[in-house]
Design a protein around this motif. Sequence first.
Motif, PDB file in Angstrom:
ATOM      1  N   ALA A   1     -91.652 -93.558  -4.489  1.00  0.00           N
ATOM      2  CA  ALA A   1     -90.751 -94.500  -5.171  1.00  0.00           C
ATOM      3  C   ALA A   1     -90.791 -94.277  -6.680  1.00  0.00           C
ATOM      4  N   ARG A   2     -91.974 -94.014  -7.211  1.00  0.00           N
ATOM      5  CA  ARG A   2     -92.106 -93.754  -8.652  1.00  0.00           C
ATOM      6  C   ARG A   2     -91.326 -92.508  -9.050  1.00  0.00           C
ATOM      7  N   ARG A   3     -91.199 -91.557  -8.130  1.00  0.00           N
ATOM      8  CA  ARG A   3     -90.472 -90.323  -8.401  1.00  0.00           C
ATOM      9  C   ARG A   3     -88.963 -90.471  -8.191  1.00  0.00           C
ATOM     10  N   GLY A   4     -88.518 -91.679  -7.879  1.00  0.00           N
ATOM     11  CA  GLY A   4     -87.092 -91.938  -7.804  1.00  0.00           C
ATOM     12  C   GLY A   4     -86.500 -91.999  -6.415  1.00  0.00           C
ATOM     13  N   HIS A   5     -87.320 -91.893  -5.372  1.00  0.00           N
ATOM     14  CA  HIS A   5     -86.807 -91.961  -4.012  1.00  0.00           C
ATOM     15  C   HIS A   5     -86.697 -93.424  -3.559  1.00  0.00           C
TER      16      HIS A   5
END
Length: 420
Positions: A26-30
């Motif tokens: 989630a932190r990586r944008g997913h």
Amino acid sequence: MKIGIISQWYPPEPALVPPSLAQELARRGHEVRVLTGFPNYPDGKVYPGYRQRWNDRSATDGVTVRRVPLYPSHDNSPVRRAANYLSFAATSSLAAARYLAGVDAVYVYLTPATAFAASALLRLLYRIPSVIHIQDIWPESVTQSSLAPHGGAGALMDRTLSTLMRGIYRSAAGIAVIAPSMRDLIVERGADPAKVHVVLNWTDESLFHPVDATESARREIGHRGRCTIMHAGNIGSFENIEATIRAAAAVDQSGQVDLVLVGGGFEEHSARELTSRLGAGNIRFLGRRPASEMAALYAAADYQLVTRRDLPIFHSTIPSKLPSALSCGSPVVVSVPGDASRIVERGGAGVSCPPDDWQALADRFLQAAALSPVERADMARRALDTYRSQMSMRTGVDRLEDMLRTAAGGGRPSRGNSDR
């Protein structure tokens, strides 16, 4: 990408990989959706504050979590344990049909193997690919446990589960395994070698990281200037504590080595009795300590001890204690079968010996004690380097993200060096 994560275990249960993977993705944008059960491990009772219901959802750190009801049980009854596994397989499949319908790929934390049911349905309904992360070998994890039936029923269970696993290997778009030997075994059992990649489990890096040794922690473990070797964690039959006690007792008269045991378990009482019977004055029992204290206790000792019995189920796994120790920059003494010893030896992160051989272990205790402070410091540095390069969360998530992206796109992972 839109990523689904299926895991029967999830916090507040003691599960590390699924939640940290979800949060990092989630932190990586997913966009990440987790499908799990209501927390009941290890006591087999739903945790206080939770009430089983059908559409329980929450969102934390950019991750949406849906819990589904299951039959809570973790006792020694084969029927109730099977009901626990199969109930989650059923309810997660029903929920996944809508909750995970729009994802690009699914990650399955594969323990137990029945957790694959929901992803199998998603593949059937929507052609959604899955990446499985195998944590233990089936059918052995079942057939070699105390829950397995004997005789003809046991043989039937073995054949049934073996067939199930071959089907899972064929269906998965990607297969992550937690040890190199596990990769070899899975391929031998029919998995496509191009699908199978090694992704070692990481530890909780917020708890296990290098800290400076303090005098208070040294007093806590009773450090008295000798080489102090610490066994931290469960004191059970799989750890072969008897061999550890005998090895330490054998070197007591040398005046060079102390053994400190932190933790508890079914074998603690017999270990204390054996220590008394052998008259070993260099062995101390500290009992259980909070996880938040362990990095400081690790730093106060000179080495961490990792042991396992020489059983087939341990030849293709790596004890969770090893990444915890290496992440703290602790040199290790290992007496385990399989890959853990090879990882330590290749990285120069400690000393090793065959499992179930207390005399060889006693020799390694003396070998570790004989190293100079400079040599121990170099070994500690190599231990941390080994963790960061092979076992860290960043390394593991990089590889799993690559596998999920490849599964969604129909190609092959780009990181070929993840296979060994």
